[in-house]
Every structure is written in structure tokens, then in C-alpha cells.
Design a protein around this motif. Structure first.
Motif, mmCIF file in Angstrom:
data_model
loop_
_atom_site.group_PDB
_atom_site.id
_atom_site.type_symbol
_atom_site.label_atom_id
_atom_site.label_comp_id
_atom_site.label_asym_id
_atom_site.label_seq_id
_atom_site.Cartn_x
_atom_site.Cartn_y
_atom_site.Cartn_z
ATOM 1 N N ASP A 305 41.359 30.666 -0.204
ATOM 2 C CA ASP A 305 41.061 29.953 1.042
ATOM 3 C C ASP A 305 40.750 30.887 2.207
ATOM 4 O O ASP A 305 40.462 30.422 3.317
ATOM 5 N N THR A 308 34.742 32.860 2.114
ATOM 6 C CA THR A 308 33.626 31.935 2.300
ATOM 7 C C THR A 308 32.373 32.570 1.728
ATOM 8 O O THR A 308 32.041 33.713 2.075
ATOM 9 N N SER A 315 27.167 28.558 4.964
ATOM 10 C CA SER A 315 28.165 28.291 3.945
ATOM 11 C C SER A 315 27.564 27.422 2.843
ATOM 12 O O SER A 315 26.827 26.467 3.105
ATOM 13 N N GLN A 319 32.203 27.048 -3.491
ATOM 14 C CA GLN A 319 33.114 28.010 -2.872
ATOM 15 C C GLN A 319 34.201 28.404 -3.868
ATOM 16 O O GLN A 319 34.434 27.725 -4.876
#
Length: 642
Positions: A305, A308, A315, A319
């Protein structure tokens, strides 16, 4: 001329800054005046030396954090003073020569003048003149010192008395660093707005100060020939073209008599922090046929987390958190990406929103996307795109360099691929005319962000002539060594296709005198002595092509020892006798400090020594031979922590 002031010497902090909106105002020009320390610093600077005017005048002012300001600190060191001893410095630059003045709180008797500078001192002021010689060394500039003394003795011989000096400098005297240009250089138009008519500008100044850790104030002053010539619209273009609005906390453009003044306060965005980030990296493996980029992790574990994935700065839908809680060694993530696309993996510190780093930063490419062919008779190279997937050509360019012996490159030209193709499809060609034997080309992909750019070579081709040769000198004998063919050789060669020259004339002994064919590391003894030039030509084409060109240098071993008084003792540790006048001593990492071993005609035998002064930061000593850039020997100094 760069319109963004050089801030290397400025590092002060001034917190009295408010956020303003953009304004354009018109005021009456007051009678400007300069602080006493500025006037005292520029008073000795001559308006001319032997008819030449200065290119620029650099003025700096230490702050409370003076030890971090490079220019005054370095000068203080040279004259045996502490950084806090200098309140203001000014230096008029005349090409490779300068007249400098330093004012502050010190006694004349405390000044330790270097030997290679012309100096005059009073309590609280040093005036120095120095020239940079052709070999990079420095020497006292007598003419500059004479002109400085004349400026101090006269009311009109110095730069301080020149028309407009106070008007230009007064808006920037409070900056830590200022650059005053008595005349805009001819190439100033390369970096100033097209709207600005530089012919109407009599002088200019640029200043810079640090406001906070990432914030700087920049001020630009232009003195126009009259009030009607002041062009605030051009100054608006200067600000708009140099700075992005989102990073400006203050900006103003004003007319003040015949001065135009632009000022901005710029906050530099946070920069990647490698020291704070995890010891991890992400490598991109690209599948051309599938247009798929696979990110492969190596290094320490990273919480998913905090990562990215960015494609062209945005983005992506895919992911790391889609598949992992923690990304560990060897973990992979695949996503669909076109060729020549920038893929980045950004890490953000969960405890500090301004701390981040890029742990992966690559352009998607793979071998086989391009191939090249060379037509020697037509002097043409043809690059062919072989990718199965179409690719945007906007970011691609072909960079062509003409070749010289030993792989050196000279002339360069660039061809944007978008001039030939909007989008590349399989089989598309890019033709490069004027491409000859020894030339090389790169297909380069360049991407840009708000304040950064990145270029990566995605294909390389060189039309190398056949044969790879090196000259060696051993035991007083010169030999030419053959090391096989270049990987990119574009022609075959028999032993009789190579011709050896010594100083431009055919060597008495040729390869065909000794060999029927050449294999790696075959040697040819030559009647060449140190200082001679050995050239190898390939004669298998219509015209001879130079394959290699080497200077024969003597055998020379170097040892270095530091003396008790801090100097360096250099010793010829073994090899051949050499004329001292042909040995130039260079100290790395300095680019300019050099000296000779001795006078021409003096022979340096093995065992002979010389003792020299060296810059304090010296890590290596290199010995250059003759007028070339060839180094015959080098030695590394032991560091203090060894």
C-alpha cells in the motif's frame, strides 16, 4: 545566457515573504542608492581593462549561515580567512580573467595571499586579479590589478561610476547572490522571451536568495534605453516561460522609470529521497508481442500500500495491492503497455506525505524492435521498425554522430521520428543520409515531466570499419596489437587490407610482411618512438578509412608521497627517460589545476623526483604526455580514513 539565476553560491534564509497575486504596477523611478558595503566592494572593479569590458559582475553576500555559501567560503579559505570575515564580495569577469574584491571585518595583516594572484590589501578589503592560462593553471593578472588601482584612485575609471549601475543593482542588493550584466551577450536571445527587444536593454541583473528549505526568491532587472521601451508584457512572458504557477507563492512585474523588474518566490516541489526509501528496486521486463510490461521486485520487502504504479505519469488500474499485502523478492506484476512508454513505481512514506522515491523508472523496450542496414556506396543508413505493436513516434528521435578514429564522435544531428511517421507500424523505415563508415546512431526515447526529463537509448547501430588495434610500449619497443573485428563491423577485411602509418608515412614493416592472416592478439613490431603517431587504415574500399590512431607514449611509472609540509613528492618509479617539458601534472578531481614536471630539455630518469603544491581536494595525480590528452601514468592518494 540563462534567465534563471545561478543559485549555487546562494543559500541564505529570509522568512519575510508573503503570498501575493500577480501585479503589474507603474511607479516613478526614485534616485537609487546602494549600501556602503556594496559600493566599497564594486569600487575597485574597473570599467575596462585594456579596452575590454567585463562580461558580468558577480556579487554575493553571506548570511548567518555563511558556511553553506560556497563562493565567499572558498575565497575566505584562499586568503586564510574564515567565512564570517567576509561581508560582501564582488568579481568582474573578463573571459578567463577576473578582478575581485572582498570586504569585511579583518585586518590586512591577517591576509595570506596566494602566489598565483595579484593582490592589494587594506583593513577590511582585499582586491585580487587572476588570469586562467591556456593549460588551466592560474597566474597573477597584472593588467587587471593596474586597472583596479586606477579605479580606486579615480572617480570615473571604475564600474561603480558607470551610468545605470546603481539603478540596475539596487533591486537585487539584498539578494544573497546577484549577477550584473553591463551588456547583454549576443546569445541572450536564446533564453529570453522573443517579445523582448534586447537592443533596447542597456544592462541587466539577476539575483537570488533562499527563503526556506525548498523556496527561493528570484529577481530580474532590465534597464531599458528609455521609459517608452520598458516592456512589461515581455517580462510577464519571462516569468510564465520560466516558472510554473502552481509552484509560485509570489510573483510581480513592475515598471519603475526605465527599469523593468520581475520577481518571483518559487517553491521547489519535494524531490525523491533515496536515503529515506526502502532498499528495493523494480525492473521492467517487456514482452513486445504481447505489449506487456512485467515489473519484477528485488531487494527488501515493501508494503504494497506504499507503492503506486504510474504509466506516463498516471496511476494505472493494475496496482501491487491487487495481488499482494507485502511485495517481496521476485514478486511480479504485469500490465498492458505500449512500446516506448515510461513506467514508474513510486514509493510514498506513510508517515510523511512529502517524502517519496521512485523505485522503478524505465521505458518499455526490448531487443528486436529495430534493425538497421548500411549502404556504404550511397552513404545511407536505414532503420526499420520490427515491432508487432504500433508505437507513438512523438517521443522518439534518431541521433546521428559522425565517427572519428578510436570511437570518438564529432558532429551530431538529430532527426525527430515524428517528422517521418506519426505512428510507427511494422516495416516503417527511417532513412539517415550522409551516414559514412565509422558513424553511429541511436534511437532515443525522451519523456518529460513538469520539472524533469528522461532520455533512454532504445536502439544503437554503428558502421564500424573492420579491425580493432591498440599500440603498446613495452621494454623500449613499440608494438601494434590486433584484437579482432568490431561487433558491428560492416565490411570484411583480409590482412592485406590494413595499412600502417607512422606520422603519416607508411611503416617500414606491414602486417603482410609477418602474417598471412590475422588472429586475436597478433603483434607487429614498429619503428615508432614516444611522440610518434601510429595510424591504421582499412584500404578495402574505394577510399582509405582510418581504423585507429594512437600516440606512442613512453613507459612511465608514478609514485606519490605527501611531504611533511603538505606538498606532494612525485617520483618516476620506472620506465623510460622523458623530457620534463612534455610531462604535465594534473590533479583530480580539479579540472583546471595543472603544472609541468620541469623545463623542456631536462630529462626525467627513473628515480628522479619533483615536489609540487596540490589542491587540498586532490584524490588522484595524473601525468599527461605532450600536447595530447594521453595520460602516461596516474596514482591515487591515500585518503585520511584509510
Amino acid at each position: 545566457m540563462s534567465t534563471a539565476p545561478d543559485d549555487r553560491a546562494a543559500d541564505d534564509t529570509d522568512t519575510d515573504t508573503e503570498t501575493d497575486t500577480e501585479t503589474t504596477t507603474t511607479t516613478e523611478e526614485d534616485d537609487p542608492s546602494l549600501p556602503d558595503d556594496v559600493l566599497r566592494a564594486i569600487e575597485p572593479l574597473p570599467a575596462t581593462v585594456d579596452g575590454d569590458s567585463p562580461d558580468r559582475v558577480v556579487i554575493s553576500s553571506p548570511s548567518g549561515d555563511a558556511a553553506r555559501i560556497g563562493y565567499p567560503r572558498d575565497l575566505a579559505d584562499q586568503f586564510g580567512l574564515g567565512p564570517s570575515d567576509i561581508d560582501r564580495s564582488a568579481s568582474a569577469v573578463f573571459g578567463g580573467r577576473n578582478v575581485s574584491c572582498f570586504v569585511g571585518s579583518f585586518d590586512a595583516g591577517a591576509v595570506e595571499a596566494p602566489e598565483n594572484v595579484a593582490v592589494t590589501t587594506d583593513d577590511g578589503r582585499i582586491v585580487a586579479a587572476r588570469a586562467t592560462n591556456d593549460d588551466g593553471s592560474h597566474s597573477a593578472w597584472t593588467a587587471g590589478m593596474d586597472a583596479a588601482e586606477a579605479a580606486m584612485d579615480s572617480d570615473d575609471a571604475g564600474l561603480a561610476a558607470a551610468d545605470g549601475v546603481e539603478a540596475v543593482l539596487s533591486p537585487v542588493v539584498d539578494e544573497t547572490w546577484a549577477n550584473y550584466l553591463p551588456v547583454l551577450p549576443d546569445d541572450s536571445g536564446n533564453s529570453l522571451p522573443e517579445e523582448l527587444d534586447t537592443d533596447t536593454v542597456e544592462a541587466a541583473a539577476f539575483g537570488s536568495s533562499r527563503v526556506a528549505e525548498r523556496t527561493r526568491r528570484y529577481t530580474y532587472v532590465f534597464l531599458f534605453e528609455d521609459e517608452s521601451a520598458v516592456d512589461t508584457a515581455a517580462l510577464e512572458s519571462l516569468v510564465d516561460g520560466t516558472w510554473s504557477d502552481e509552484n509560485l507563492s509570489e510573483r510581480s512585474v513592475e515598471r519603475d522609470g526605465r527599469r523593468g523588474i520581475a520577481s518571483v518566490v518559487y517553491e521547489r516541489p519535494p524531490q525523491p529521497d533515496r536515503e529515506a526509501s526502502p532498499d528495493a528496486r523494480f525492473h521492467v521486463e517487456y514482452d513486445v508481442e504481447a505489449s506487456e510490461a512485467t515489473l519484477v521486485h528485488s531487494g527488501e520487502d515493501v508494503p504494497a500500500d506504499t507503492l503506486t504504479v504510474l504509466v506516463e505519469g498516471e496511476s494505472t488500474a493494475t496496482q501491487w495491492t491487487d495481488q499482494y499485502d507485502t511485495v517481496t523478492e521476485g514478486d511480479e506484476l504485469s500490465l498492458s503497455v505500449d512500446p516506448f512508454t515510461l513506467v514508474r513505481v513510486r514509493w510514498d512514506d506513510p508517515e510523511d506525505e512529502e517524502t517519496f522515491d521512485y523505485l522503478g523508472n524505465e521505458i518499455t523496450t526490448a531487443p528486436g524492435l529495430f534493425e538497421a542496414s548500411f549502404d556504404r556506396s550511397a552513404e545511407r543508413a536505414t532503420i526499420t521498425y520490427r515491432g508487432e505493436q504500433p508505437a507513438d513516434a512523438e517521443a522518439l528521435s534518431v541521433r546521428h554522430r559522425s565517427g572519428e578514429p578510436n570511437g570518438e564522435s564529432t558532429e551530431r544531428r538529430e532527426i525527430p521520428v515524428s517528422e517521418r511517421h506519426d505512428r510507427l507500424t511494422k516495416g516503417d523505415e527511417i532513412v539517415v543520409d550522409g551516414f559514412t563508415m565509422g558513424d553511429r546512431l541511436h534511437v532515443v526515447c525522451e519523456v518529460e515531466g513538469d520539472n524533469w526529463s528522461m532520455a533512454s537509448s532504445v536502439f544503437h547501430f554503428s558502421a564500424s570499419p573492420p579491425g580493432h588495434f591498440t599500440v603498446v610500449r613495452e621494454d623500449g619497443t613499440t608494438e601494434l596489437v590486433y584484437y579482432g573485428q568490431h561487433d558491428n563491423a560492416v565490411a570484411e577485411a583480409a590482412v592485406g587490407d590494413f595499412r600502417v602509418l607512422i606520422n603519416g608515412d607508411p611503416a617500414p614493416t606491414q602486417w603482410t610482411d609477418e602474417y598471412d592472416e590475422l588472429v586475436d592478439e597478433e603483434r607487429l613490431e614498429l619503428s615508432a618512438e614516444p611522440g610518434d603517431t601510429v595510424t591504421v587504415e582499412w584500404t578495402g574500399g574505394e577510399e582509405p578509412v582510418t581504423v585507429s590512431e594512437d600516440l606512442v607514449v613512453p613507459e612511465f611509472e608514478l609514485s606519490v608521497a605527501e611531504t611533511d609540509d603538505g606538498r606532494l613528492k612525485l617520483t618516476h618509479g620506472g620506465g623510460e627517460a622523458v623530457d620534463a617539458g612534455k610531462l604535465t601534472i594534473r590533479f583530480a578531481p580539479s579540472d583546471s589545476d595543472t603544472t609541468t614536471w620541469g623545463g623542456s630539455g631536462t630529462t626525467v630518469e627513473p628515480g628522479d623526483s619533483t615536489t609540487v603544491d596540490a589542491p587540498a581536494e586532490t584524490r588522484y595525480v595524473l601525468i599527461k604526455y605532450g600536447d595530447s590528452d594521453y595520460h602516461v601514468a596516474h596514482a591515487e592518494l591515500e585518503s585520511d580514513d584509510e
